[in-house]
Motif scaffolding. Structure first.
Motif, PDB file in Angstrom:
ATOM      1  N   THR A  11       0.387  -1.332  -0.075  1.00 64.35           N
ATOM      2  CA  THR A  11      -0.193   0.076  -0.450  1.00 64.35           C
ATOM      3  C   THR A  11       0.835   1.136   0.102  1.00 64.35           C
ATOM      4  OG1 THR A  11      -0.567  -0.359   2.923  1.00 64.35           O
ATOM      5  CG2 THR A  11      -1.632  -1.088   1.297  1.00 64.35           C
ATOM      6  N   GLY A  12       0.178   2.735  -0.012  1.00 64.53           N
ATOM      7  CA  GLY A  12       1.430   3.915  -0.137  1.00 64.53           C
ATOM      8  C   GLY A  12       1.653   3.987  -1.729  1.00 64.53           C
ATOM      9  N   THR A  13       2.285   5.769  -1.457  1.00 59.32           N
ATOM     10  CA  THR A  13       1.992   6.319  -2.280  1.00 59.32           C
ATOM     11  C   THR A  13       2.926   5.189  -4.317  1.00 59.32           C
ATOM     12  OG1 THR A  13       1.862   8.042  -1.629  1.00 59.32           O
ATOM     13  CG2 THR A  13       3.279   7.975  -4.084  1.00 59.32           C
ATOM     14  N   ASN A  14       4.116   4.683  -3.196  1.00 58.60           N
ATOM     15  CA  ASN A  14       5.109   2.820  -3.729  1.00 58.60           C
ATOM     16  C   ASN A  14       4.497   1.896  -3.432  1.00 58.60           C
ATOM     17  OD1 ASN A  14       6.864   6.103  -2.434  1.00 58.60           O
ATOM     18  ND2 ASN A  14       6.595   5.379  -5.165  1.00 58.60           N
ATOM     19  N   GLY A  15       3.563   1.809  -3.385  1.00 60.38           N
ATOM     20  CA  GLY A  15       2.746   0.405  -3.594  1.00 60.38           C
ATOM     21  C   GLY A  15       2.259  -0.262  -4.323  1.00 60.38           C
ATOM     22  N   ALA A  16       2.639  -2.169  -4.299  1.00 54.92           N
ATOM     23  CA  ALA A  16       1.872  -2.770  -5.328  1.00 54.92           C
ATOM     24  C   ALA A  16       1.830  -3.541  -4.955  1.00 54.92           C
ATOM     25  CB  ALA A  16       2.555  -2.543  -6.264  1.00 54.92           C
ATOM     26  N   THR A  17       0.368  -4.352  -5.121  1.00 55.98           N
ATOM     27  CA  THR A  17       0.370  -5.549  -4.459  1.00 55.98           C
ATOM     28  C   THR A  17       0.706  -6.770  -5.610  1.00 55.98           C
ATOM     29  OG1 THR A  17      -1.775  -4.551  -3.525  1.00 55.98           O
ATOM     30  CG2 THR A  17      -2.324  -7.052  -3.383  1.00 55.98           C
ATOM     31  N   PRO A  18       1.062  -7.795  -5.112  1.00 57.81           N
ATOM     32  CA  PRO A  18       1.838  -9.038  -5.718  1.00 57.81           C
ATOM     33  C   PRO A  18       0.787  -9.230  -6.608  1.00 57.81           C
ATOM     34  CG  PRO A  18       2.135  -9.108  -3.732  1.00 57.81           C
ATOM     35  CD  PRO A  18       1.355  -7.839  -3.991  1.00 57.81           C
ATOM     36  N   ALA A  19       1.052  -9.242  -8.053  1.00 58.87           N
ATOM     37  CA  ALA A  19      -0.257 -10.735  -9.059  1.00 58.87           C
ATOM     38  C   ALA A  19      -0.236 -11.602  -8.675  1.00 58.87           C
ATOM     39  CB  ALA A  19       0.276 -10.589 -10.370  1.00 58.87           C
ATOM     40  N   THR A  20      -1.361 -11.808  -8.490  1.00 66.27           N
ATOM     41  CA  THR A  20      -1.958 -13.524  -7.499  1.00 66.27           C
ATOM     42  C   THR A  20      -2.375 -14.401  -9.443  1.00 66.27           C
ATOM     43  OG1 THR A  20      -4.347 -12.706  -6.336  1.00 66.27           O
ATOM     44  CG2 THR A  20      -3.904 -15.088  -7.373  1.00 66.27           C
ATOM     45  N   LEU A  21      -0.727 -15.514  -9.466  1.00 71.23           N
ATOM     46  CA  LEU A  21      -1.042 -16.126 -10.347  1.00 71.23           C
ATOM     47  C   LEU A  21      -1.920 -17.395 -10.265  1.00 71.23           C
ATOM     48  CD1 LEU A  21       2.526 -17.623  -9.385  1.00 71.23           C
ATOM     49  CD2 LEU A  21       2.594 -16.172 -11.452  1.00 71.23           C
ATOM     50  N   ARG A  22      -2.042 -17.325 -12.286  1.00 72.52           N
ATOM     51  CA  ARG A  22      -3.554 -18.655 -12.395  1.00 72.52           C
ATOM     52  C   ARG A  22      -2.711 -19.939 -12.028  1.00 72.52           C
ATOM     53  NH1 ARG A  22      -7.621 -17.572 -17.192  1.00 72.52           N
ATOM     54  NH2 ARG A  22      -7.822 -19.625 -18.102  1.00 72.52           N
ATOM     55  N   THR A  23      -3.952 -20.681 -11.424  1.00 72.11           N
ATOM     56  CA  THR A  23      -3.588 -21.988 -11.987  1.00 72.11           C
ATOM     57  C   THR A  23      -4.311 -22.712 -12.439  1.00 72.11           C
ATOM     58  OG1 THR A  23      -4.298 -22.270  -9.723  1.00 72.11           O
ATOM     59  CG2 THR A  23      -3.139 -21.800  -8.699  1.00 72.11           C
ATOM     60  N   VAL A  24      -5.061 -22.480 -13.620  1.00 74.02           N
ATOM     61  CA  VAL A  24      -5.617 -23.163 -14.251  1.00 74.02           C
ATOM     62  C   VAL A  24      -5.223 -22.377 -15.935  1.00 74.02           C
ATOM     63  CG1 VAL A  24      -7.733 -23.426 -12.882  1.00 74.02           C
ATOM     64  CG2 VAL A  24      -7.182 -21.596 -14.282  1.00 74.02           C
ATOM     65  N   ALA A  25      -4.698 -23.656 -16.754  1.00 75.00           N
ATOM     66  CA  ALA A  25      -4.492 -23.493 -18.181  1.00 75.00           C
ATOM     67  C   ALA A  25      -5.305 -22.838 -18.486  1.00 75.00           C
ATOM     68  CB  ALA A  25      -4.422 -24.993 -18.631  1.00 75.00           C
ATOM     69  N   PRO A  26      -5.113 -21.839 -19.871  1.00 72.25           N
ATOM     70  CA  PRO A  26      -5.824 -20.649 -20.329  1.00 72.25           C
ATOM     71  C   PRO A  26      -6.341 -21.768 -21.755  1.00 72.25           C
ATOM     72  CG  PRO A  26      -3.278 -20.162 -21.161  1.00 72.25           C
ATOM     73  CD  PRO A  26      -4.009 -21.524 -20.150  1.00 72.25           C
ATOM     74  N   ARG A  27      -7.624 -21.295 -22.259  1.00 70.23           N
ATOM     75  CA  ARG A  27      -8.174 -21.779 -23.060  1.00 70.23           C
ATOM     76  C   ARG A  27      -7.921 -21.046 -24.770  1.00 70.23           C
ATOM     77  NH1 ARG A  27     -10.909 -21.936 -18.677  1.00 70.23           N
ATOM     78  NH2 ARG A  27     -12.452 -20.164 -19.813  1.00 70.23           N
ATOM     79  N   VAL A  28      -8.457 -21.958 -25.711  1.00 69.47           N
ATOM     80  CA  VAL A  28      -8.198 -21.062 -26.592  1.00 69.47           C
ATOM     81  C   VAL A  28      -9.157 -20.115 -26.883  1.00 69.47           C
ATOM     82  CG1 VAL A  28      -8.548 -20.997 -28.946  1.00 69.47           C
ATOM     83  CG2 VAL A  28      -7.434 -22.712 -28.165  1.00 69.47           C
ATOM     84  N   GLY A  29      -9.515 -19.255 -27.403  1.00 71.44           N
ATOM     85  CA  GLY A  29     -10.699 -17.894 -27.036  1.00 71.44           C
ATOM     86  C   GLY A  29     -11.391 -17.282 -25.950  1.00 71.44           C
ATOM     87  N   GLU A  30     -10.370 -17.393 -25.028  1.00 73.42           N
ATOM     88  CA  GLU A  30     -10.181 -16.268 -24.034  1.00 73.42           C
ATOM     89  C   GLU A  30      -9.268 -15.219 -24.326  1.00 73.42           C
ATOM     90  OE1 GLU A  30     -10.104 -18.024 -19.662  1.00 73.42           O
ATOM     91  OE2 GLU A  30      -8.124 -18.815 -20.689  1.00 73.42           O
ATOM     92  N   THR A  31      -9.322 -14.165 -23.295  1.00 76.67           N
ATOM     93  CA  THR A  31      -9.351 -12.883 -24.427  1.00 76.67           C
ATOM     94  C   THR A  31      -8.000 -12.575 -22.842  1.00 76.67           C
ATOM     95  OG1 THR A  31     -10.842 -11.630 -24.660  1.00 76.67           O
ATOM     96  CG2 THR A  31      -9.658 -10.065 -23.739  1.00 76.67           C
ATOM     97  N   MET A  32      -6.651 -12.161 -23.538  1.00 85.70           N
ATOM     98  CA  MET A  32      -5.541 -11.581 -22.749  1.00 85.70           C
ATOM     99  C   MET A  32      -4.952 -10.568 -22.792  1.00 85.70           C
ATOM    100  SD  MET A  32      -1.358 -13.933 -22.411  1.00 85.70           S
ATOM    101  CE  MET A  32      -1.608 -13.736 -23.985  1.00 85.70           C
TER     102      MET A  32
END
Length: 176
Positions: free
Chosen positions: A92-113
């Motif tokens: 948090t804060g002015t220079n804060g950044a919440t870490p990204a959450t990693l996706r745990t399932v494989a992507p699928r054809v047709g999904e938007t990335m």
């Protein structure tokens, strides 16, 4: 290519890998002191020179403590690396950044990335039109999934695509 400049509040966990202020690749904060990037972005960097490298995220530079290439790295196979930062990025804060959450399932054809990076800008018809170093994003629809790659067709100059400098940047699907 065809990307939109991100605001300071968008993709705060996506940053730039820098050598003495020169942005050369992108990366994503996945824990307070770990960055996920492409292996070819760190391959060849001498560990004795790590003091020259920083990860700029949320308006602040963080020194690298170390990096680890995937054990099977042999470009393009295993093209993934983790950078450990010397200090943690606050959530948090002015220079804060919440870490990204990693996706745990494989992507699928047709999904938007949504692809995000600090690479050059341009169009599919005229090539490079602007310099690297600005965070941009764009959306692509996945056309094929292979064991180590997701693929999308870039068959029109109006579509989004990656450019040099975007390497190591994330591909978010539904925010993951």
């Amino acid at each position: 290519i065809g990307g939109t400049t991100a605001t300071s509040s968008q993709f705060r966990n996506v940053g730039a890998l820098e050598e003495r202020g020169y942005k050369f690749c992108s990366g994503t904060l996945i824990a307070p002191n770990f960055v996920l990037t492409a292996g070819h972005c760190v391959d060849g960097i001498r560990r004795s020179r790590l003091s020259r490298y920083t990860f700029e995220v949320a308006g602040k530079d963080y020194a690298w403590a170390s990096y680890t290439l995937h054990p099977t790295y042999n470009f393009p196979d295993g093209d993934i690396a983790l950078i450990k930062l010397s200090t943690s990025v606050p959530a948090t804060g002015t220079n804060g950044a919440t870490p990204a959450t990693l996706r745990t399932v494989a992507p699928r054809v047709g999904e938007t990335m949504t692809i995000v990076g600090f690479g050059y800008t341009g169009t599919g018809s005229s090539g490079i039109t602007g310099g690297a170093g600005t965070k941009r994003y764009g959306s692509v629809v996945l056309d094929a999934i292979e064991p180590y790659f997701v693929l999308w067709n870039f068959d029109s100059p109006e579509l989004n695509n990656t450019a040099p400098g975007d390497s190591g940047g994330p591909g978010f699907i539904n925010g993951l």
